[in-house]
Design an enzyme around this catalytic site. Structure first.
Site, PDB file in Angstrom:
ATOM      1  CB  ILE A   1      -1.031  -0.117   1.004  1.00 50.08           C
ATOM      2  CG1 ILE A   1      -0.230  -0.258   2.309  1.00 50.08           C
ATOM      3  CG2 ILE A   1      -2.012  -1.149   1.080  1.00 50.08           C
ATOM      4  CD1 ILE A   1      -1.222  -0.091   3.766  1.00 50.08           C
ATOM      5  CE  LYS A   2       4.652   1.585   3.715  1.00 50.69           C
ATOM      6  NZ  LYS A   2       4.110   0.373   4.218  1.00 50.69           N
TER       7      LYS A   2
END
Length: 362
Positions: free
Chosen positions: A181-182
């Site tokens: 999710i970065k």
């Protein structure tokens, strides 16, 4: 419900042919695709001293191993972070010493760090939480004055800047995460950036069992046991394709963040986070302090927007019980901070809807 975090994946017509080519090439272990990704990171971070690794946690662990951190040592850190920042310290056997945060930003407070330094302090672990950059002017002074190295956990801060330069070469070690999710994901992955070129070769050996990949395996001699922290060609090719889009995606986070900075300023019930001098956040999460947080979250839910504090303060975990101490600024921050969606999936209409809803109050 509009999510707080969401992975960006490059278009199928770019990604899938590249993946298939590697997957059926007959060589999927660490090789050219992995090394080319590493070279791409060097260009992106403007630092030739980069190692790609399996995770941000692996990067943090390699930084600590590079400093020979061991039982009896102390590492000053922050509880205001995702758990791996501090579990990486714990697995070395060193004691974590909590410093307090700046109650205005939630970021590690340099003055609190100064107060916690002892003769056993071997490193300072700071976190550019949510893409906001710590007060590096003061942390650089502390490191210069004491000789204590800084490890920057930049898992949230790809593309953030200090003194106009992208984060990744200011401190002795800077660690990145490319987890799902970065800002940029390689599905899982990370990198460690070094300020000192001489730190790279020993860490490269620790990344692969303690072996030197430049020497035949039959002729290698392990002098220090290492780990299996390298990436494979599949991760490498995903990273190469993702990097083509990374700056554009980060720019969308920044554009949304600056929109919120301007439109939420001065609203009743909201305190915006100030950014330190010479720093530019990359807004992985848009962070602010709100009164009556539970009702604020419910207000966002009523328009199908996720709002959340997201992270659990690390000092409450049983594994860190020996480090427990009073952190009054963290208490103030932790009860009020919240995040709203800020990423590439938030379009102009949605961000305006969020702001107009907040203006009506909760």
């Amino acid at each position: 419900m509009l999510p707080l975090v969401k992975p960006y994946i490059a278009p199928r017509d770019e990604m899938m042919p590249a993946i298939e080519k590697v997957l059926y090439s007959g060589y999927i272990a660490e090789g050219e695709a992995a090394w080319n990704f590493e070279d791409g990171l060097k260009d992106f971070l403007d630092n030739p001293n980069i190692l790609a690794v399996q995770s941000g946690t692996a990067a943090l662990h390699l930084a600590l191993l590079s400093l020979n951190i061991e039982p009896g040592d102390e590492v000053i850190s922050t509880p205001m972070t995702s758990e791996p920042t501090n579990t990486a310290i714990a697995i070395t056997g060193a004691k974590i010493v909590w410093a307090d945060v700046d109650p205005n930003t939630g970021l590690l407070d340099p003055e609190s760090v100064r107060e916690k330094i002892t003769e056993r302090t071997r490193a300072i672990m700071l976190v550019h939480y949510a893409g906001m950059v710590c007060n590096m002017n003061e942390f650089n002074k502390i490191s210069d004055e004491t000789g204590i190295p800084i490890i920057e956990d930049a898992a949230h801060a790809l593309g953030a800047r200090y003194q106009g330069k992208i984060i990744g070469s200011n401190s002795r070690f800077t660690c990145f995460s490319f987890q799902a999710i970065k800002h940029m994901t390689t599905v899982d992955g990370g990198a460690i950036a070094f300020k000192n070129p001489e730190d790279v070769a020993p860490a490269r050996k620790l990344r692969w069992f303690g072996l030197d990949k430049k020497v035949s395996r039959l002729e290698n001699d392990i002098t220090r046991a290492g780990y299996k922290y390298g990436i494979n060609n599949l991760t490498g090719i995903i990273g190469q394709i993702q990097l083509k889009h990374t700056q554009e995606i980060i720019d969308q986070y920044i554009a949304n963040g600056k929109f919120y900075d301007g439109t939420l300023k001065g609203l009743s019930g909201i305190t915006l986070v100030p950014y330190y001098k010479y720093t530019e956040p990359s807004y992985w999460l848009y962070t602010m302090k709100v009164e009556d947080r539970d009702n604020f979250i419910r207000l966002m839910e009523s328009i199908n927007i996720t709002a959340s504090p997201l992270h659990h303060r690390s000092d409450t975990h049983s594994v860190f019980a020996d480090s427990k101490c009073d952190l009054p600024n963290l208490e103030d921050w932790y009860n009020k901070y919240v995040h709203i969606p800020c990423g590439w999936w938030v379009d102009e209409e949605t961000r305006s809807k969020i702001v107009e809803t907040i203006k009506r109050g909760w």
